[in-house]
Enzyme design. Structure first.
Site, PDB file in Angstrom:
ATOM      1  N   ARG A 211      10.515   1.389  -4.201  1.00 11.25           N
ATOM      2  CA  ARG A 211      10.994   0.242  -4.988  1.00 11.25           C
ATOM      3  C   ARG A 211      10.918  -1.029  -4.146  1.00 11.25           C
ATOM      4  O   ARG A 211      11.590  -1.151  -3.118  1.00 11.25           O
ATOM      5  CB  ARG A 211      12.427   0.502  -5.438  1.00 11.25           C
ATOM      6  CG  ARG A 211      13.148  -0.693  -6.047  1.00 11.25           C
ATOM      7  CD  ARG A 211      12.607  -1.060  -7.398  1.00 11.25           C
ATOM      8  NE  ARG A 211      13.494  -2.030  -8.067  1.00 11.25           N
ATOM      9  CZ  ARG A 211      13.115  -2.886  -8.974  1.00 11.25           C
ATOM     10  NH1 ARG A 211      11.846  -2.925  -9.350  1.00 11.25           N
ATOM     11  NH2 ARG A 211      13.961  -3.705  -9.540  1.00 11.25           N
TER      12      ARG A 211
ATOM     13  N   HIS B 281      17.771   7.214 -10.482  1.00  8.13           N
ATOM     14  CA  HIS B 281      16.892   7.050  -9.322  1.00  8.13           C
ATOM     15  C   HIS B 281      16.172   8.349  -8.965  1.00  8.13           C
ATOM     16  O   HIS B 281      15.361   8.377  -8.050  1.00  8.13           O
ATOM     17  CB  HIS B 281      17.687   6.536  -8.131  1.00  8.13           C
ATOM     18  CG  HIS B 281      18.252   5.160  -8.354  1.00  8.13           C
ATOM     19  ND1 HIS B 281      19.452   4.966  -8.997  1.00  8.13           N
ATOM     20  CD2 HIS B 281      17.774   3.932  -8.050  1.00  8.13           C
ATOM     21  CE1 HIS B 281      19.696   3.664  -9.070  1.00  8.13           C
ATOM     22  NE2 HIS B 281      18.691   3.018  -8.505  1.00  8.13           N
TER      23      HIS B 281
ATOM     24  N   GLU C  95       0.819  -1.208   0.000  1.00  4.81           N
ATOM     25  CA  GLU C  95       0.000   0.000   0.000  1.00  4.81           C
ATOM     26  C   GLU C  95       0.855   1.262   0.000  1.00  4.81           C
ATOM     27  O   GLU C  95       0.502   2.271  -0.617  1.00  4.81           O
ATOM     28  CB  GLU C  95      -0.923   0.010   1.217  1.00  4.81           C
ATOM     29  CG  GLU C  95      -1.952  -1.114   1.242  1.00  4.81           C
ATOM     30  CD  GLU C  95      -1.485  -2.343   1.982  1.00  4.81           C
ATOM     31  OE1 GLU C  95      -2.341  -3.101   2.480  1.00  4.81           O
ATOM     32  OE2 GLU C  95      -0.250  -2.556   2.072  1.00  4.81           O
TER      33      GLU C  95
END
Length: 770
Positions: free
Chosen positions: A530, A709, A16
Site C-alpha cells: 500500500r 487488510h 516496482e
C-alpha cells in the site's frame, strides 16, 4: 565529519516493489521473479547513495513488507498458529512471512494475520510482534547477513540496520497474562549478540541499532533494560562499532540513559527534538567521552528543502564542544517516509517550478547531507550552493502563493459556539431514531469499494484526454448505480456510493482545496504494497467550490435507502499530507476544518442525512510524550467539531478510525461527539472495546467485524462471535455492524463474500435479541 544514512525508501522509484508483490500474491509471477525485483531495488538504492557521496550506506533497511515483521522472523518470534508452515525449507520462508502479514487460507488452513498498528506518530504501519510467557528466540531468517553480503559483492561495505532489542520488545504485545514483555530481554539478547558476532565475522565495521523508543515515556525498568542490553552487546562484540539511532523526538528524561550507553555513536533527531543537542553537549559523561554524535539535520519525514544555515548552526555548536572528528551528519530518520526522487517531477502543470524549488525528496536529501558536511567550516557568503539554498528558503517565506488574508481573518473569527452541535447526543439520538428509522444493529460499510483496473483506467484515460469529462462521468455514474443495486440486494442498511471517482481519501480532497500542491511520483509506503501519494500543503487552505455534493446527491437520488456522504476529516488530511512548517499545525488543521464544514453544510442542504467524516489519524497525531497530549488533543478534537457542527440534530455524523489504541485518549474520542464511530477491532478480537466499556462511551459504535487488510474471508460464525463480544460492552441500540476499514484495496469476489457473511451475522444477531 562522516556522512551516513539511516535508511532509504524500498518501494522503488516507480513503485516496482508494489507491482511485483501484488503480482506474486495473485500468482502472476513466482518467488524468483519477486526476489529479482527486490534485489534490483536494493542495488539501485545502494548505487544512488554511493553516487551521492554518503560515507556509511545502510543495508537490511529494505523489506518486502515491514521491517518489524522482518525482525520477528529474524529472531524467530513466530506465533504458534504459523508453526505448521515451518518446514525447514528456505523457499517456504516467504509463505510464512506473508501469512504473518496478510493471513493464510490454503490447503485447509485458515490463519489470521498479525495485528497491525501505526509506527510511532507516522502514517507507516508495522506488524505487531506477539509474545508469550517464556518466549524463546533463535536466528530463523538470515536476511540481514544475505543483504550485507549482497552489498559486499557490489563493492559496498554497508552498515547493517537492525531494530534495537529494547524497542523491538516494547513494540510488541503480550498475548497471555503473567509477564511483562520487557522481561523477555534475557531470552532475546543471546540472539542479538549472535547476529552481531556473525556480522562482524563477515566484515561489518558498523551496525546501526534503531532505538526510537528512547524518545518515549519510559519506566525506570525499561531504562534499566537499555543499560543491560547495551552492556551485554558491548561485551559480546567489543570491536564492532555500534550506532544507536533515536528519532521522531527529543531524548528529554531519557538523555542520561542514552548518553551513558557503551556504544560508538548516538544519533539524535534535530528536526523534532533539537533540545537533545544542547543537553548532550552539557552532559559530562557524553561530552568528555570518545563517542561520536550523529546529527539528524535533514528532515526524513517532510519534503521541504533543508535550511543550510540552521543545520550549520547546529553543527557549529557541536564542533565547539566535541570537535569535528566526533560528528556524523545524517537525515533525522530513515528516508522511508520520503518520496524517492524529485527529478521525476517533470510536469510543470502538476507541480509548478516555484513550489518544486522549495522541495527535496529522498535522493535530494542525500545530496543535502553531503553538501552540509562540505559547507561546515567554509566561507558561506562566497559559496554558490549556500547562496542558492538561502535564496530558495527566502522565496518560499515571501511568496504570495502562500498567504491569503481572508482565510486568516475567517480563522481568527472562529468562536466556541462554532464547535458545538445544537443539542447533546441523547437528544440527537432520539431525533435520528425517529427520522432515519434504522433497524437494530444497522449495517454499513466504511465508504470505498474495490478500485478495479477498469475504474483506475477511467481516471487515467481522463487525465490523458482519451475520455471526455462527460464520458468519464457517465461511466462513474454506472459504477455507482451498480454498487447501490448490489448493496440493496445484499440488505445493507446505510449505503455508500463507493468512491469510484476518488484516487485517494486525502489526495482527492487536496485536489479540490486551495493551498495544496501535488506530485506525479511522490509515493511513500503506508504498509506492505500500500503506497500513498500525500498532497503538499504549502499555503493557506480554503474550499473554492463543493467537492463531493454532486456525486453524493446523485447516489441518494438513485436509492430509497440512506446513502452516506463521505468526507475526510481535517486532522487526517493534515496528518496524511506533507504539511507546511511555517505556521502552527493547529492553524492549518482549523483552516481545513472550515473547508470541510462548508462541505458538510452543503451535503445536508442536498438531502444527505448521514455524513461520515473520517478521522483515522487522530491517534497517530499524538505527540510521543504524554505531557504534550492535552494541547494536541484539544485542537485536534476542536478541528473535527468545527468541521461537523454546522448541521441540524437530525443529520447523523459518523467518523471512522482505524488501528488505534483508544484506552488513553477515550475521553477525547468522546469529546469529538460524533453520533457514530466505526473502529478497527477484528485483528484484536474486540480488545479495543474494553476502553469504550470502562469509559461508558455514550454514543453509537461500529466495531469492525472483519479485517479488510487480509484477503481471507471470515465466516459468519466468526463475525457473530465478535458481535456477541461487542454486545457485552455496548448497548444493543448503540451497536453497528461494519467492516473495519474501507474496501478500496480488496478484490470484488472476496468483498462480496465477506459482506454477505457480515449481513448474515447481523441478521442472526437481530434474531437472537427478539
Amino acid at each position: 565529519m562522516l556522512s551516513h544514512n539511516l535508511g532509504y525508501p524500498r518501494i522503488g522509484s516507480r513503485r516496482e516493489l508494489k507491482r511485483a508483490s501484488e503480482k506474486f500474491w495473485s500468482g502472476k509471477i513466482d518467488r524468483e521473479e519477486l526476489q529479482k525485483v527486490a534485489r534490483k531495488i536494493r542495488h539501485e538504492n545502494w548505487e544512488t547513495q554511493r553516487a551521492a557521496g554518503i560515507g556509511l550506506i545502510p543495508s537490511n533497511d529494505f523489506s518486502l513488507y515491514d521491517q518489524v515483521l522482518d525482525m520477528s522472523l529474524t529472531v524467530g518470534a513466530i506465533p504458534e498458529r504459523y508453526h505448521q508452515l515451518i518446514d525447514g525449507k528456505s523457499n517456504k520462508e516467504l509463505d510464512l512471512y506473508y501469512a504473518m502479514a496478510r493471513g493464510y487460507q490454503r490447503g485447509g488452513l485458515d490463519l489470521n494475520a498479525m495485528e497491525m498498528t501505526k509506527w510511532f506518530d507516522t502514517n507507516y504501519h508495522y506488524l505487531v510482534p506477539e509474545f508469550v510467557k517464556n518466549q524463546q528466540f533463535r536466528i530463523y531468517s538470515e536476511k540481514v547477513f544475505l543483504e550485507f553480503e549482497d552489498a559486499l559483492q557490489k563493492g559496498i561495505l554497508t552498515k547493517p540496520v537492525l531494530l534495537g532489542p529494547v524497542t523491538y520488545l516494547l513494540l510488541g504485545k503480550e498475548k497471555e497474562e503473567g509477564f511483562e514483555k520487557i522481561d523477555l530481554l534475557e531470552n532475546l539478547l543471546p540472539v542479538y549478540t549472535s547476529i552481531l558476532k556473525e556480522l562482524y565475522s563477515r566484515g561489518a565495521q558498523w551496525v546501526q541499532l534503531d532505538e526510537p523508543a528512547l524518545v518515549l515515556d519510559l519506566t525506570e525498568k525499561q531504562k534499566h533494560a537499555y543499560e543491560i542490553a547495551y552492556a551485554t552487546i558491548r561485551k559480546s562484540v567489543p570491536k564492532l562499532k555500534i550506532l544507536v539511532a533515536t528519532y521522531f523526538g527529543a531524548l528529554e528524561d531519557n538523555l542520561p540513559t542514552a548518553a551513558k550507553l557503551p556504544v560508538d555513536a548516538l544519533h539524535i533527531d534535530l528536526t523534532r527534538g533539537e533540545s537533545s543537542l544542547s543537553a548532550l553537549l552539557k552532559h559530562e559523561d557524553f561530552a568528555h567521552s570518545t563517542r561520536q554524535l550523529s546529527l539528524g539535520v535533514v528532515d526524513g519525514r517532510n519534503i521541504w528543502k533543508n535550511n543550510y544555515r540552521k543545520s550549520l548552526d547546529f553543527i557549529s555548536q557541536a564542533i565547539h564542544v566535541l570537535g569535528e572528528d566526533r560528528l556524523m551528519i545524517a537525515p533525522s530518520s530513515s528516508l522511508l517516509h520520503s518520496p524517492c526522487d524529485l527529478d521525476f517531477e517533470q510536469d510543470e502543470i502538476i507541480l509548478t517550478p516555484e513550489i518544486k524549488n522549495w522541495m527535496s525528496f529522498a535522493k535530494q536529501k542525500l545530496a543535502e547531507v553531503v553538501e552540509i558536511c562540505r559547507l561546515a567550516g567554509t566561507d558561506l557568503l562566497l559559496d554558490d550552493a549556500f547562496i542558492e539554498n538561502q535564496n530558495a528558503i527566502e522565496s518560499r517565506r515571501e511568496s504570495p502563493l502562500i498567504h491569503k488574508p481572508h482565510v486568516k481573518t475567517r480563522l481568527t473569527a472562529v468562536k466556541e459556539a462554532d464547535l458545538n452541535r445544537q443539542n447533546n447526543f441523547e437528544i440527537r439520538q432520539q431525533i435520528q431514531l425517529e427520522k432515519l428509522k434504522l433497524p437494530l444493529f444497522p449495517s454499513t460499510t466504511i465508504g470505498s469499494f474495490p478500485q478495479t483496473d477498469e475504474v483506475r483506467l477511467l481516471r487515467a484515460n481522463l487525465k490523458k484526454n482519451e475520455l471526455t469529462l462527460e464520458q468519464y462521468e457517465v461511466r462513474i455514474r454506472e459504477e455507482i448505480v451498480s454498487s447501490l443495486r448490489w448493496q440493496e440486494e445484499l440488505g445493507i442498511d446505510v449505503l455508500v456510493h463507493g468512491e469510484f471517482e476518488r484516487n485517494d481519501m486525502v489526495e482527492y480532497f487536496g485536489e479540490r482545496l486551495s493551498g495544496f500542491a501535488f506530485t506525479q511520483n511522490g509515493w511513500v509506503q503506508s504498509y506492505g504494497s500500500r503506497c500513498v501519494k500525500p498532497p503538499v500543503i504549502y499555503g493557506d487552505v480554503e474550499r473554492p467550490e463543493p467537492m463531493t455534493v454532486k456525486w453524493s446527491a446523485f447516489a441518494q437520488a438513485n436509492s430509497q435507502k440512506l446513502v452516506k456522504g463521505m468526507l475526510t476529516g481535517p486532522v487526517t488530511i493534515l496528518q496524511w499530507s506533507f504539511v507546511r512548517d511555517d505556521q502552527p499545525r493547529k492553524d492549518t488543521a482549523f483552516q481545513i476544518g472550515l473547508a470541510i464544514r462548508d462541505e458538510v453544510v452543503d451535503l445536508e442542504k442536498a438531502g444527505i442525512r448521514v455524513i461520515q467524516i473520517d478521522e483515522p489519524a487522530i491517534r497517530e497525531g499524538l505527540p510521543l510524550r504524554k505531557t504534550n497530549w492535552s494541547a494536541y488533543l484539544k485542537w485536534a478534537v476542536d478541528a473535527f467539531r468545527l468541521s461537523a457542527a454546522g448541521v441540524a440534530d437530525q443529520t447523523q455524523i459518523h467518523t471512522h478510525m482505524c488501528y488505534s489504541e483508544f484506552n488513553d485518549i477515550i475521553d477525547s474520542i468522546a469529546a469529538m461527539d460524533a453520533d457514530v464511530i466505526t473502529i478497527e477491532t477484528s485483528r484484536s478480537q474486540m480488545e479495543l472495546l474494553d476502553a469504550f466499556a470502562s469509559f461508558s462511551y455514550p454514543n453509537e459504535i461500529g466495531p469492525g467485524v472483519y479485517d479488510i487488510h487480509s484477503p481471507r474471508v471470515p465466516t459468519v460464525d466468526e463475525m457473530v462471535l465478535l458481535l456477541e463480544k461487542a454486545l457485552k460492552v455496548i448497548p444493543a441500540r448503540n451497536l453497528w455492524v461494519n467492516p473495519d476499514c474501507g474496501l478500496k484495496t480488496r478484490k470484488w469476489p472476496e468483498t462480496e463474500a465477506a459482506l454477505r457473511n457480515m449481513i448474515s451475522a447481523a441478521n442472526l444477531l437481530r434474531e437472537g435479541v427478539k
